[in-house]
Scaffold this motif. Sequence first.
Motif, PDB file in Angstrom:
ATOM      1  N   ALA A  55     111.869  32.037 -21.691  1.00  0.00           N
ATOM      2  CA  ALA A  55     112.793  31.673 -20.616  1.00  0.00           C
ATOM      3  C   ALA A  55     113.280  32.911 -19.885  1.00  0.00           C
ATOM      4  O   ALA A  55     113.442  32.902 -18.657  1.00  0.00           O
ATOM      5  CB  ALA A  55     113.968  30.883 -21.184  1.00  0.00           C
ATOM      6  N   LEU A  56     113.522  33.998 -20.621  1.00  0.00           N
ATOM      7  CA  LEU A  56     113.929  35.252 -19.987  1.00  0.00           C
ATOM      8  C   LEU A  56     112.855  35.727 -19.013  1.00  0.00           C
ATOM      9  O   LEU A  56     113.160  36.180 -17.904  1.00  0.00           O
ATOM     10  CB  LEU A  56     114.191  36.313 -21.055  1.00  0.00           C
ATOM     11  N   ALA A  57     111.595  35.605 -19.402  1.00  0.00           N
ATOM     12  CA  ALA A  57     110.501  36.016 -18.528  1.00  0.00           C
ATOM     13  C   ALA A  57     110.491  35.215 -17.233  1.00  0.00           C
ATOM     14  O   ALA A  57     110.104  35.729 -16.171  1.00  0.00           O
ATOM     15  CB  ALA A  57     109.169  35.861 -19.262  1.00  0.00           C
TER      16      ALA A  57
ATOM     17  N   ALA B 179     115.279  30.340  -8.146  1.00  0.00           N
ATOM     18  CA  ALA B 179     115.772  30.460  -9.519  1.00  0.00           C
ATOM     19  C   ALA B 179     116.555  29.223  -9.928  1.00  0.00           C
ATOM     20  O   ALA B 179     117.260  28.605  -9.139  1.00  0.00           O
ATOM     21  CB  ALA B 179     116.651  31.696  -9.648  1.00  0.00           C
ATOM     22  N   GLY B 180     116.428  28.876 -11.170  1.00  0.00           N
ATOM     23  CA  GLY B 180     117.195  27.779 -11.739  1.00  0.00           C
ATOM     24  C   GLY B 180     118.227  28.308 -12.714  1.00  0.00           C
ATOM     25  O   GLY B 180     118.580  29.489 -12.701  1.00  0.00           O
ATOM     26  N   THR B 181     118.685  27.442 -13.602  1.00  0.00           N
ATOM     27  CA  THR B 181     119.759  27.815 -14.519  1.00  0.00           C
ATOM     28  C   THR B 181     119.305  28.777 -15.602  1.00  0.00           C
ATOM     29  O   THR B 181     120.150  29.342 -16.300  1.00  0.00           O
ATOM     30  CB  THR B 181     120.349  26.550 -15.172  1.00  0.00           C
ATOM     31  N   ASP B 182     117.998  29.000 -15.776  1.00  0.00           N
ATOM     32  CA  ASP B 182     117.531  29.969 -16.764  1.00  0.00           C
ATOM     33  C   ASP B 182     118.108  31.356 -16.485  1.00  0.00           C
ATOM     34  O   ASP B 182     118.394  32.117 -17.409  1.00  0.00           O
ATOM     35  CB  ASP B 182     116.001  30.053 -16.756  1.00  0.00           C
ATOM     36  N   TYR B 183     118.264  31.702 -15.206  1.00  0.00           N
ATOM     37  CA  TYR B 183     118.807  33.024 -14.862  1.00  0.00           C
ATOM     38  C   TYR B 183     120.198  33.180 -15.453  1.00  0.00           C
ATOM     39  O   TYR B 183     120.512  34.185 -16.090  1.00  0.00           O
ATOM     40  CB  TYR B 183     118.862  33.197 -13.344  1.00  0.00           C
TER      41      TYR B 183
ATOM     42  N   PRO C 128     111.627  27.580 -13.263  1.00  0.00           N
ATOM     43  CA  PRO C 128     112.941  27.423 -12.656  1.00  0.00           C
ATOM     44  C   PRO C 128     112.878  26.677 -11.325  1.00  0.00           C
ATOM     45  O   PRO C 128     112.086  27.014 -10.450  1.00  0.00           O
ATOM     46  CB  PRO C 128     113.405  28.864 -12.456  1.00  0.00           C
ATOM     47  N   GLY C 129     113.688  25.666 -11.188  1.00  0.00           N
ATOM     48  CA  GLY C 129     113.748  24.931  -9.938  1.00  0.00           C
ATOM     49  C   GLY C 129     112.601  23.961  -9.735  1.00  0.00           C
ATOM     50  O   GLY C 129     112.545  23.287  -8.724  1.00  0.00           O
ATOM     51  N   SER C 130     111.676  23.891 -10.689  1.00  0.00           N
ATOM     52  CA  SER C 130     110.500  23.011 -10.578  1.00  0.00           C
ATOM     53  C   SER C 130     109.807  23.181  -9.225  1.00  0.00           C
ATOM     54  O   SER C 130     109.464  22.228  -8.539  1.00  0.00           O
ATOM     55  CB  SER C 130     110.907  21.545 -10.780  1.00  0.00           C
ATOM     56  N   ILE C 131     109.607  24.437  -8.825  1.00  0.00           N
ATOM     57  CA  ILE C 131     109.005  24.737  -7.528  1.00  0.00           C
ATOM     58  C   ILE C 131     107.494  24.540  -7.598  1.00  0.00           C
ATOM     59  O   ILE C 131     106.842  24.967  -8.541  1.00  0.00           O
ATOM     60  CB  ILE C 131     109.318  26.191  -7.119  1.00  0.00           C
ATOM     61  N   THR C 132     106.924  23.893  -6.620  1.00  0.00           N
ATOM     62  CA  THR C 132     105.478  23.672  -6.599  1.00  0.00           C
ATOM     63  C   THR C 132     104.773  24.884  -6.009  1.00  0.00           C
ATOM     64  O   THR C 132     105.373  25.727  -5.349  1.00  0.00           O
ATOM     65  CB  THR C 132     105.134  22.445  -5.747  1.00  0.00           C
ATOM     66  N   ASP C 133     103.468  24.964  -6.263  1.00  0.00           N
ATOM     67  CA  ASP C 133     102.665  26.047  -5.706  1.00  0.00           C
ATOM     68  C   ASP C 133     102.806  26.132  -4.198  1.00  0.00           C
ATOM     69  O   ASP C 133     103.003  27.191  -3.622  1.00  0.00           O
ATOM     70  CB  ASP C 133     101.190  25.829  -6.046  1.00  0.00           C
TER      71      ASP C 133
ATOM     72  N   VAL D 183     104.204  42.923 -20.156  1.00  0.00           N
ATOM     73  CA  VAL D 183     103.681  41.566 -20.258  1.00  0.00           C
ATOM     74  C   VAL D 183     104.485  40.623 -19.368  1.00  0.00           C
ATOM     75  O   VAL D 183     103.935  39.718 -18.731  1.00  0.00           O
ATOM     76  CB  VAL D 183     103.706  41.089 -21.723  1.00  0.00           C
ATOM     77  N   MET D 184     105.808  40.838 -19.305  1.00  0.00           N
ATOM     78  CA  MET D 184     106.670  40.022 -18.449  1.00  0.00           C
ATOM     79  C   MET D 184     106.508  40.378 -16.968  1.00  0.00           C
ATOM     80  O   MET D 184     107.092  39.721 -16.112  1.00  0.00           O
ATOM     81  CB  MET D 184     108.136  40.212 -18.843  1.00  0.00           C
ATOM     82  N   ARG D 185     105.763  41.451 -16.705  1.00  0.00           N
ATOM     83  CA  ARG D 185     105.645  41.974 -15.342  1.00  0.00           C
ATOM     84  C   ARG D 185     107.019  42.274 -14.770  1.00  0.00           C
ATOM     85  O   ARG D 185     107.356  41.904 -13.641  1.00  0.00           O
ATOM     86  CB  ARG D 185     104.875  41.014 -14.439  1.00  0.00           C
TER      87      ARG D 185
END
Length: 277
Positions: free
Chosen positions: A223-225, A44-48, A22-27, A183-185
């Motif tokens: 995507a939910l994860a 967060a991006g639009t997946d939320y 989401p958001g293409s955030i870099t490390d 697994v999704m933490r």
Amino acid sequence: MDHVRLKGAVPAIPMVNLGPPPGSITDEQQVGGAARGGNPYTLAGTDYERYRPAYLPAAVRAGLSGLANPQVLDVGAGSGKFTRALVAQGVKVSALEPAASMREMFRESLPQVPLFEGKAEDVADLFAPNTFDALCFAQSWHWVDREAACAAAATVMKPGGRLVIIYNQMNVSFPWVKRLSRVMRSGDVHHPDRVPQVGKQFATPELKLFQWGISIPVAALFALAKTRSSYLKASERGKQHMQSNLRSYLWGDLALDPSQNVTLPYYTLVWVAPKIG
């Protein structure tokens, strides 16, 4: 549960194009921000908005039951999922959200709703006393400083008002869902027997519980994860590890097919805490 078949043999794990986080955030950006304790939903991006479930109308009504024409503040409104549920019920609502990315998504779908920047602890600085009949916290109560938030909420709340703490939660009473949440933490596992703690200004919250489920493509679980705060705060390596574990669990342990749908069980917890005095 009928949709999930366990097999002894582990088939080959197909690779799925999971897309960018989401958001293409870099490390570097992540470690410099949310990973040090900031609000992960700034990432967060639009997946939320797309993959987090909506709220049951019955759950919304339960939270506001007994209030006549209430004026409501949706605190930590995010992209507006709960706000939309309130609007659909004809409720007069304003919204409060600290994350700029969430406010942007909110305004795209709910331009008519007054939206304010800030946190739960800020409401007494933003609104006049005796303004609201209810302050609603949908998926957000665990982020607040309870004592400060309750003191502020009591100030802006009318006599007879209430806190409404609401969670859509994967129903972990199903063993396969409990494992999925691990697994999704998914650290935000809110159990019906865990009563939210509130300040002295409010009575002990009482629970109204709704059980339901949604049909979701197996591939959408990836995507939910990505909408979980643990994923948003993780390094790129951490993200890849989490998604690899999810592939192994879904394709291997559960022997699911990427093209099929599963019924994902949920429950909605609606905790209502009336203002004292």
